[in-house]
Design an enzyme around this catalytic site. Sequence first.
Site, PDB file in Angstrom:
ATOM      1  N   TYR A  61     -77.081  26.262  72.275  1.00 39.56           N
ATOM      2  CA  TYR A  61     -76.401  27.241  71.418  1.00 39.56           C
ATOM      3  C   TYR A  61     -76.210  28.555  72.183  1.00 39.56           C
ATOM      4  CZ  TYR A  61     -77.652  24.104  67.529  1.00 39.56           C
ATOM      5  OH  TYR A  61     -77.809  23.017  66.702  1.00 39.56           O
ATOM      6  N   PRO A 211     -75.352  21.358  55.832  1.00 37.88           N
ATOM      7  CA  PRO A 211     -75.355  20.949  54.421  1.00 37.88           C
ATOM      8  C   PRO A 211     -74.220  21.580  53.603  1.00 37.88           C
ATOM      9  CG  PRO A 211     -77.050  22.583  54.798  1.00 37.88           C
ATOM     10  CD  PRO A 211     -76.515  22.213  56.149  1.00 37.88           C
ATOM     11  N   GLY A 215     -69.312  25.705  56.180  1.00 36.80           N
ATOM     12  CA  GLY A 215     -68.661  26.743  55.367  1.00 36.80           C
ATOM     13  C   GLY A 215     -67.721  26.226  54.307  1.00 36.80           C
ATOM     14  N   LEU A 216     -67.318  24.965  54.391  1.00 34.66           N
ATOM     15  CA  LEU A 216     -66.355  24.422  53.434  1.00 34.66           C
ATOM     16  C   LEU A 216     -66.900  24.391  52.006  1.00 34.66           C
ATOM     17  CD1 LEU A 216     -64.837  21.455  55.472  1.00 34.66           C
ATOM     18  CD2 LEU A 216     -63.632  23.517  54.718  1.00 34.66           C
TER      19      LEU A 216
END
Length: 330
Positions: A61, A211, A215-216
Amino acid sequence: MKTDLPTRPLGKTGLEITRVGIGAWAMGGNMWGPQDDTESDAAIRHAIDLGINWIDTAAVYGNGHSEEVIGQTLKKLPADKRPLVFTKGGIVRDSEGKNPRRLGERNHLRGELENSLKRLGVETIDLYQMHWPSDDVALEDYWGTLLALKAEGKVRHVGLSNHNVEQLARAEAMGHVETLQPPFSMIKRQTAAEILPWCHQHGTGVICYSPMQAGLLTGTFTAERAANLTENDWRRESPEFQGDALKANLALADSLKPIAQKHGTSVSSVALAWVLAWPGLTGAIVGARSPAQVDGWIDAARLELDADDLAMIAQAIERNGAGAGPSRPA
C-alpha cells in the site's frame, strides 16, 4: 488496548477484535487518489478514541507508505492506546501502483517482513498475512515461511488473504491457518458460499475487506463521481464502477436507505452490519481517510440487523441484480 465496543474472538488466535477495524490502503496515497498524511493520522487516532482496536495494512500500500504513516502514529501513542496491527506481504508494484508481481520466495518474504517491522516501528507484528497466492513458488513454500516466522517470534499470528478453499486446505495440512482475509460485500458475495463455512468449521478467523465495495455501498457515491475519479484511482478500471453494473450497485445502495432510517444510522453502517451477520465472519476492514469517514461507519461496531432487515436486503439484491453469490445469511 481496552475498548468498550463489542469484540469477537479472531479464530483460535486468542485475540479479541472489534467488529470493524481500520483499513489503511488509501493511506498509501498511490491508488485511491491523493491522500494527506495528516488526515490519515487523524483518522487513525479518532477511530482508536472511539474504541476500534485493530488496523489492517500491507507492504504494497503506497509501496510502504501506509505502514510508515501507521508507524508514525503508533510512535506517538501511549502503550495502552496502541491498536493491534495486521499487515501483509507478497506483492510488489511499481511507483504508480501498477504492474503487480506476486512473490513468495523465502528470502523475499523475510526481507519484506523486516522492512515492515522497521516502517511500523514494532518488534513483532500481531498478524502477518500472505497477500495473494504467489506466482513464483508453491503455496507450501510460502506458507512454510510464514509458519517459520511465527515460530521465530517475528510475528504472533499468521494467515492468508485472497486464497480459495482448496488452497486453505493445503495450507491447513501443514499448520493451522489462523486467519483469512477475503473480499466480501453485498455485491461480491461469493465468499459466503464455501469460504466462510470452511473457516467456521476449522476455527479460522475471517476479516473481510471491501465490505462497502470500495465506496459503492456508502449511500453517497454517484455515477457522476465514478466518471470523475482521479487518474491514479484504481476504481476507474473496475467493472463494478461502469455501465449496467454501476447502475445496479447504486440502486442496491439506494434501497438500503429505509433500513438506515429505521435504525437511525448510515447506509454504510447497514452494509457493514450485513456482512457481520454471516456466521464465520469475525470482523470487517473499513477504509478511513479522515475522522469524518470514521464517523460515517462507526455505528456498525454495535449495529445488529433483524430478520426483516435481512429479508428486505435479500429482496433488493435479487431485484436489482447487483453482484453474485448467496443473498442472505443461513
